[in-house]
Design a protein around this motif. Structure first.
Motif, PDB file in Angstrom:
ATOM      1  N   ALA A  18     135.885  14.601  39.030  1.00 16.87           N
ATOM      2  CA  ALA A  18     134.553  15.204  38.955  1.00 16.87           C
ATOM      3  C   ALA A  18     134.580  16.642  39.478  1.00 16.87           C
ATOM      4  O   ALA A  18     133.936  17.529  38.912  1.00 16.87           O
ATOM      5  N   SER A  19     135.348  16.864  40.533  1.00 14.81           N
ATOM      6  CA  SER A  19     135.439  18.208  41.113  1.00 14.81           C
ATOM      7  C   SER A  19     136.189  19.174  40.208  1.00 14.81           C
ATOM      8  O   SER A  19     135.943  20.377  40.237  1.00 14.81           O
ATOM      9  N   MET A  20     137.119  18.672  39.413  1.00 14.82           N
ATOM     10  CA  MET A  20     137.896  19.526  38.516  1.00 14.82           C
ATOM     11  C   MET A  20     137.098  19.978  37.301  1.00 14.82           C
ATOM     12  O   MET A  20     137.470  20.954  36.647  1.00 14.82           O
ATOM     13  N   LEU A  21     136.008  19.289  36.982  1.00 21.27           N
ATOM     14  CA  LEU A  21     135.243  19.651  35.780  1.00 21.27           C
ATOM     15  C   LEU A  21     134.847  21.121  35.762  1.00 21.27           C
ATOM     16  O   LEU A  21     134.966  21.790  34.734  1.00 21.27           O
ATOM     17  N   LYS A  22     134.386  21.631  36.888  1.00 26.47           N
ATOM     18  CA  LYS A  22     133.953  23.023  36.942  1.00 26.47           C
ATOM     19  C   LYS A  22     135.118  23.974  36.654  1.00 26.47           C
ATOM     20  O   LYS A  22     134.960  24.972  35.963  1.00 26.47           O
ATOM     21  N   LEU A  23     136.296  23.617  37.167  1.00 30.39           N
ATOM     22  CA  LEU A  23     137.454  24.492  37.000  1.00 30.39           C
ATOM     23  C   LEU A  23     138.031  24.474  35.584  1.00 30.39           C
ATOM     24  O   LEU A  23     138.752  25.398  35.203  1.00 30.39           O
ATOM     25  N   THR A  24     137.720  23.441  34.801  1.00 28.81           N
ATOM     26  CA  THR A  24     138.236  23.382  33.426  1.00 28.81           C
ATOM     27  C   THR A  24     137.562  24.400  32.515  1.00 28.81           C
ATOM     28  O   THR A  24     138.111  24.720  31.463  1.00 28.81           O
ATOM     29  N   GLU A  25     136.389  24.892  32.931  1.00 31.65           N
ATOM     30  CA  GLU A  25     135.597  25.830  32.120  1.00 31.65           C
ATOM     31  C   GLU A  25     135.473  25.316  30.692  1.00 31.65           C
ATOM     32  O   GLU A  25     135.946  25.929  29.731  1.00 31.65           O
ATOM     33  N   ASN A  26     134.802  24.154  30.581  1.00 29.99           N
ATOM     34  CA  ASN A  26     134.592  23.467  29.298  1.00 29.99           C
ATOM     35  C   ASN A  26     135.910  23.116  28.598  1.00 29.99           C
ATOM     36  O   ASN A  26     136.031  23.224  27.388  1.00 29.99           O
ATOM     37  N   PHE A  27     136.882  22.725  29.396  1.00 28.27           N
ATOM     38  CA  PHE A  27     138.204  22.304  28.914  1.00 28.27           C
ATOM     39  C   PHE A  27     138.950  23.414  28.184  1.00 28.27           C
ATOM     40  O   PHE A  27     139.747  23.157  27.289  1.00 28.27           O
ATOM     41  N   THR A  28     138.709  24.656  28.599  1.00 26.70           N
ATOM     42  CA  THR A  28     139.431  25.790  28.019  1.00 26.70           C
ATOM     43  C   THR A  28     140.598  26.229  28.894  1.00 26.70           C
ATOM     44  O   THR A  28     141.431  27.012  28.449  1.00 26.70           O
ATOM     45  N   LYS A  29     140.665  25.766  30.125  1.00 30.04           N
ATOM     46  CA  LYS A  29     141.756  26.096  31.046  1.00 30.04           C
ATOM     47  C   LYS A  29     142.724  24.925  31.086  1.00 30.04           C
ATOM     48  O   LYS A  29     142.343  23.808  31.455  1.00 30.04           O
ATOM     49  N   LEU A  30     143.969  25.166  30.713  1.00 31.86           N
ATOM     50  CA  LEU A  30     144.936  24.082  30.534  1.00 31.86           C
ATOM     51  C   LEU A  30     145.233  23.317  31.825  1.00 31.86           C
ATOM     52  O   LEU A  30     145.109  22.088  31.851  1.00 31.86           O
ATOM     53  N   LEU A  31     145.645  24.011  32.881  1.00 27.49           N
ATOM     54  CA  LEU A  31     146.061  23.304  34.096  1.00 27.49           C
ATOM     55  C   LEU A  31     144.933  22.472  34.707  1.00 27.49           C
ATOM     56  O   LEU A  31     145.139  21.279  34.987  1.00 27.49           O
ATOM     57  N   PRO A  32     143.730  23.024  34.909  1.00 30.98           N
ATOM     58  CA  PRO A  32     142.653  22.188  35.435  1.00 30.98           C
ATOM     59  C   PRO A  32     142.312  21.011  34.516  1.00 30.98           C
ATOM     60  O   PRO A  32     141.980  19.922  34.986  1.00 30.98           O
ATOM     61  N   THR A  33     142.439  21.213  33.204  1.00 29.50           N
ATOM     62  CA  THR A  33     142.162  20.130  32.262  1.00 29.50           C
ATOM     63  C   THR A  33     143.197  19.012  32.403  1.00 29.50           C
ATOM     64  O   THR A  33     142.849  17.828  32.405  1.00 29.50           O
ATOM     65  N   VAL A  34     144.465  19.375  32.545  1.00 31.59           N
ATOM     66  CA  VAL A  34     145.520  18.381  32.723  1.00 31.59           C
ATOM     67  C   VAL A  34     145.307  17.621  34.034  1.00 31.59           C
ATOM     68  O   VAL A  34     145.421  16.386  34.082  1.00 31.59           O
ATOM     69  N   ILE A  35     144.979  18.339  35.103  1.00 31.56           N
ATOM     70  CA  ILE A  35     144.721  17.688  36.396  1.00 31.56           C
ATOM     71  C   ILE A  35     143.523  16.759  36.283  1.00 31.56           C
ATOM     72  O   ILE A  35     143.553  15.634  36.788  1.00 31.56           O
ATOM     73  N   PHE A  36     142.470  17.212  35.607  1.00 34.46           N
ATOM     74  CA  PHE A  36     141.300  16.366  35.367  1.00 34.46           C
ATOM     75  C   PHE A  36     141.717  15.072  34.679  1.00 34.46           C
ATOM     76  O   PHE A  36     141.313  13.977  35.081  1.00 34.46           O
ATOM     77  N   LEU A  37     142.504  15.176  33.617  1.00 38.08           N
ATOM     78  CA  LEU A  37     142.924  13.995  32.857  1.00 38.08           C
ATOM     79  C   LEU A  37     143.773  13.042  33.699  1.00 38.08           C
ATOM     80  O   LEU A  37     143.624  11.818  33.603  1.00 38.08           O
ATOM     81  N   ILE A  38     144.628  13.584  34.548  1.00 41.02           N
ATOM     82  CA  ILE A  38     145.448  12.743  35.432  1.00 41.02           C
ATOM     83  C   ILE A  38     144.556  11.996  36.411  1.00 41.02           C
ATOM     84  O   ILE A  38     144.702  10.779  36.603  1.00 41.02           O
ATOM     85  N   PHE A  39     143.637  12.710  37.050  1.00 43.19           N
ATOM     86  CA  PHE A  39     142.729  12.071  38.011  1.00 43.19           C
ATOM     87  C   PHE A  39     141.838  11.038  37.326  1.00 43.19           C
ATOM     88  O   PHE A  39     141.622   9.944  37.856  1.00 43.19           O
ATOM     89  N   ALA A  40     141.304  11.366  36.158  1.00 41.58           N
ATOM     90  CA  ALA A  40     140.409  10.443  35.452  1.00 41.58           C
ATOM     91  C   ALA A  40     141.160   9.181  35.036  1.00 41.58           C
ATOM     92  O   ALA A  40     140.664   8.060  35.227  1.00 41.58           O
ATOM     93  N   THR A  41     142.351   9.357  34.488  1.00 42.02           N
ATOM     94  CA  THR A  41     143.153   8.201  34.073  1.00 42.02           C
ATOM     95  C   THR A  41     143.492   7.320  35.268  1.00 42.02           C
ATOM     96  O   THR A  41     143.357   6.090  35.213  1.00 42.02           O
ATOM     97  N   GLY A  42     143.901   7.943  36.362  1.00 40.18           N
ATOM     98  CA  GLY A  42     144.220   7.183  37.572  1.00 40.18           C
ATOM     99  C   GLY A  42     143.013   6.457  38.126  1.00 40.18           C
ATOM    100  O   GLY A  42     143.103   5.297  38.540  1.00 40.18           O
ATOM    101  N   SER A  43     141.872   7.120  38.119  1.00 43.39           N
ATOM    102  CA  SER A  43     140.653   6.506  38.636  1.00 43.39           C
ATOM    103  C   SER A  43     140.272   5.268  37.836  1.00 43.39           C
ATOM    104  O   SER A  43     139.985   4.208  38.407  1.00 43.39           O
ATOM    105  N   PHE A  44     140.299   5.396  36.519  1.00 36.80           N
ATOM    106  CA  PHE A  44     139.952   4.241  35.686  1.00 36.80           C
ATOM    107  C   PHE A  44     141.000   3.133  35.778  1.00 36.80           C
ATOM    108  O   PHE A  44     140.668   1.948  35.727  1.00 36.80           O
ATOM    109  N   TYR A  45     142.254   3.509  35.932  1.00 36.06           N
ATOM    110  CA  TYR A  45     143.309   2.506  36.100  1.00 36.06           C
ATOM    111  C   TYR A  45     143.050   1.669  37.359  1.00 36.06           C
ATOM    112  O   TYR A  45     143.066   0.442  37.320  1.00 36.06           O
ATOM    113  N   PHE A  46     142.833   2.360  38.481  1.00 33.27           N
ATOM    114  CA  PHE A  46     142.617   1.634  39.733  1.00 33.27           C
ATOM    115  C   PHE A  46     141.289   0.875  39.736  1.00 33.27           C
ATOM    116  O   PHE A  46     141.198  -0.207  40.314  1.00 33.27           O
TER     117      PHE A  46
END
Length: 83
Positions: A18-46
């Protein structure tokens, strides 16, 4: 591992995605978007692991509570959002 530990991990990872959403700038920034996806996937997994034992209503309420509270704190401390 205990279902409650899985649930806490899921909540902490929710704070991360949730905190990474702002840094993705509407998913236009690659690294924050990748980190967002890792955190989201991990969160839903757990969360999925936790609900194998904990009732879904209880797990969801705790997961969203941890995420909401933590995201508020991150917003105030790091994004200068008003309390």
């Amino acid at each position: 591992m205990s279902a409650w530990i899985y649930l806490i991990l899921a909540g902490l990872l929710e704070i991360g995605f949730a905190s990474m959403l702002k840094l993705t700038e509407n998913f236009t920034k690659l690294l924050p978007t990748v980190i967002f996806l890792i955190f989201a996937t991990g969160s839903f997994y757990f969360l999925t692991k936790a609900v194998q034992t904990i009732p879904i209503g209880t797990a969801y309420a705790i997961w969203t509570g941890i995420g909401a509270f933590g995201t508020i704190v991150i917003g105030i401390l790091f994004y200068n959002e008003p309390a």
